[in-house]
Motif scaffolding. Sequence first.
Motif, mmCIF file in Angstrom:
data_model
loop_
_atom_site.group_PDB
_atom_site.id
_atom_site.type_symbol
_atom_site.label_atom_id
_atom_site.label_comp_id
_atom_site.label_asym_id
_atom_site.label_seq_id
_atom_site.Cartn_x
_atom_site.Cartn_y
_atom_site.Cartn_z
ATOM 1 N N CYS A 118 -37.187 -7.992 -35.642
ATOM 2 C CA CYS A 118 -36.350 -7.788 -34.457
ATOM 3 C C CYS A 118 -37.007 -6.831 -33.478
ATOM 4 C CB CYS A 118 -34.983 -7.263 -34.893
ATOM 5 S SG CYS A 118 -33.851 -6.880 -33.544
ATOM 6 N N ASP A 142 -38.050 -9.340 -30.587
ATOM 7 C CA ASP A 142 -36.930 -9.335 -29.642
ATOM 8 C C ASP A 142 -36.975 -8.128 -28.708
ATOM 9 O OD1 ASP A 142 -35.871 -11.673 -30.785
ATOM 10 O OD2 ASP A 142 -34.853 -10.527 -32.340
ATOM 11 N N HIS A 143 -37.098 -6.936 -29.277
ATOM 12 C CA HIS A 143 -37.075 -5.739 -28.433
ATOM 13 C C HIS A 143 -38.256 -5.697 -27.460
ATOM 14 C CE1 HIS A 143 -36.851 -1.583 -27.152
ATOM 15 N NE2 HIS A 143 -38.062 -1.364 -27.660
ATOM 16 N N ARG A 174 -40.139 -8.092 -26.521
ATOM 17 C CA ARG A 174 -40.087 -9.221 -25.590
ATOM 18 C C ARG A 174 -39.157 -8.927 -24.410
ATOM 19 N NH1 ARG A 174 -36.594 -13.533 -25.753
ATOM 20 N NH2 ARG A 174 -35.944 -12.908 -27.864
ATOM 21 N N MET A 175 -38.020 -8.294 -24.698
ATOM 22 C CA MET A 175 -37.106 -7.933 -23.622
ATOM 23 C C MET A 175 -37.705 -6.856 -22.724
ATOM 24 S SD MET A 175 -34.380 -9.833 -23.791
ATOM 25 C CE MET A 175 -35.533 -11.170 -24.204
ATOM 26 N N HIS A 218 -40.082 -8.477 -20.357
ATOM 27 C CA HIS A 218 -39.393 -9.235 -19.305
ATOM 28 C C HIS A 218 -38.593 -8.338 -18.366
ATOM 29 C CE1 HIS A 218 -39.471 -13.164 -21.897
ATOM 30 N NE2 HIS A 218 -40.671 -12.832 -21.415
ATOM 31 N N GLU A 274 -35.878 -6.665 -19.085
ATOM 32 C CA GLU A 274 -34.449 -6.673 -19.401
ATOM 33 C C GLU A 274 -34.167 -5.498 -20.347
ATOM 34 O OE1 GLU A 274 -33.221 -10.473 -20.815
ATOM 35 O OE2 GLU A 274 -34.304 -11.573 -19.250
ATOM 36 N N ALA A 334 -30.857 -5.460 -22.647
ATOM 37 C CA ALA A 334 -31.037 -6.295 -23.838
ATOM 38 C C ALA A 334 -32.036 -5.659 -24.798
ATOM 39 C CB ALA A 334 -31.498 -7.696 -23.438
ATOM 40 N N ALA A 335 -33.067 -4.989 -24.247
ATOM 41 C CA ALA A 335 -34.045 -4.301 -25.106
ATOM 42 C C ALA A 335 -33.381 -3.168 -25.880
ATOM 43 C CB ALA A 335 -35.196 -3.768 -24.256
ATOM 44 N N HIS A 338 -30.267 -3.107 -26.810
ATOM 45 C CA HIS A 338 -29.456 -3.741 -27.847
ATOM 46 C C HIS A 338 -30.302 -4.099 -29.060
ATOM 47 C CE1 HIS A 338 -26.766 -6.599 -29.819
ATOM 48 N NE2 HIS A 338 -27.770 -7.465 -29.791
ATOM 49 N N TYR A 339 -31.454 -4.712 -28.818
ATOM 50 C CA TYR A 339 -32.304 -5.111 -29.942
ATOM 51 C C TYR A 339 -32.928 -3.910 -30.636
ATOM 52 C CZ TYR A 339 -31.891 -10.023 -28.683
ATOM 53 O OH TYR A 339 -31.403 -11.294 -28.440
#
Length: 202
Positions: A53, A57-58, A60-61, A64, A66, A69-70, A72-73
């Motif tokens: 994660c 996910d982190h 990657r956000m 980008h 974001e 969202a980062a 959150h991850y």
Amino acid sequence: GRQAACSSPRSTAHSLRGGSCRRQVQGNAFVSGSAAALGGLASSLIVVEGVICLFADHLRMVAHGEFLAAAHYLAESALLIVAGSAGVFAEIRPHPVVSENAPYLNKLSGRAALYFVMGLYIVSRKAEDAGGDVASWMDRLFGFYILGVAATGALFAFRLRGLPPALSEPALAREMHSTAQHPGLPPQGGAGPHPMSGGMMA
């Protein structure tokens, strides 16, 4: 019941003469050891999920732009890594920090509850992704295994109910055995006062 009788000192002495209690104690030790092995792997997979994660996910956000969202991850990754690490310590060797902040992990039923919650969370973590990418399949595979360990742990906890921790919890038994091997050692942090110093000062 019979399990409680077999855990008493009198029955233990009888088992040394070849009674059935010795076989039952050995069977209970095998069950608790198997539960610890399965739980250790489940906890390790929870840590792996947290690392995945973090990087998949982190970061990657963050790339980008974001940042909400980062964040959150990042919190999700920290939750998974901390929960998995606590489970690993509880299964292998109880740690004072874990025992103080999560005493329920010292019991097989408590760890089964942790695996049940974590398994439900992981198996549905990518439920909104209908594409079926590799990360989604890993989440489902890990999640179903952790749920299976939770069910197995609940069954083992029911079977070993009523037994003392030395028989139902191998990690606690090893900790008590290690402490018993060095009964004269002072607590960490100093050599401690001399036995006669207290009387002299008094």
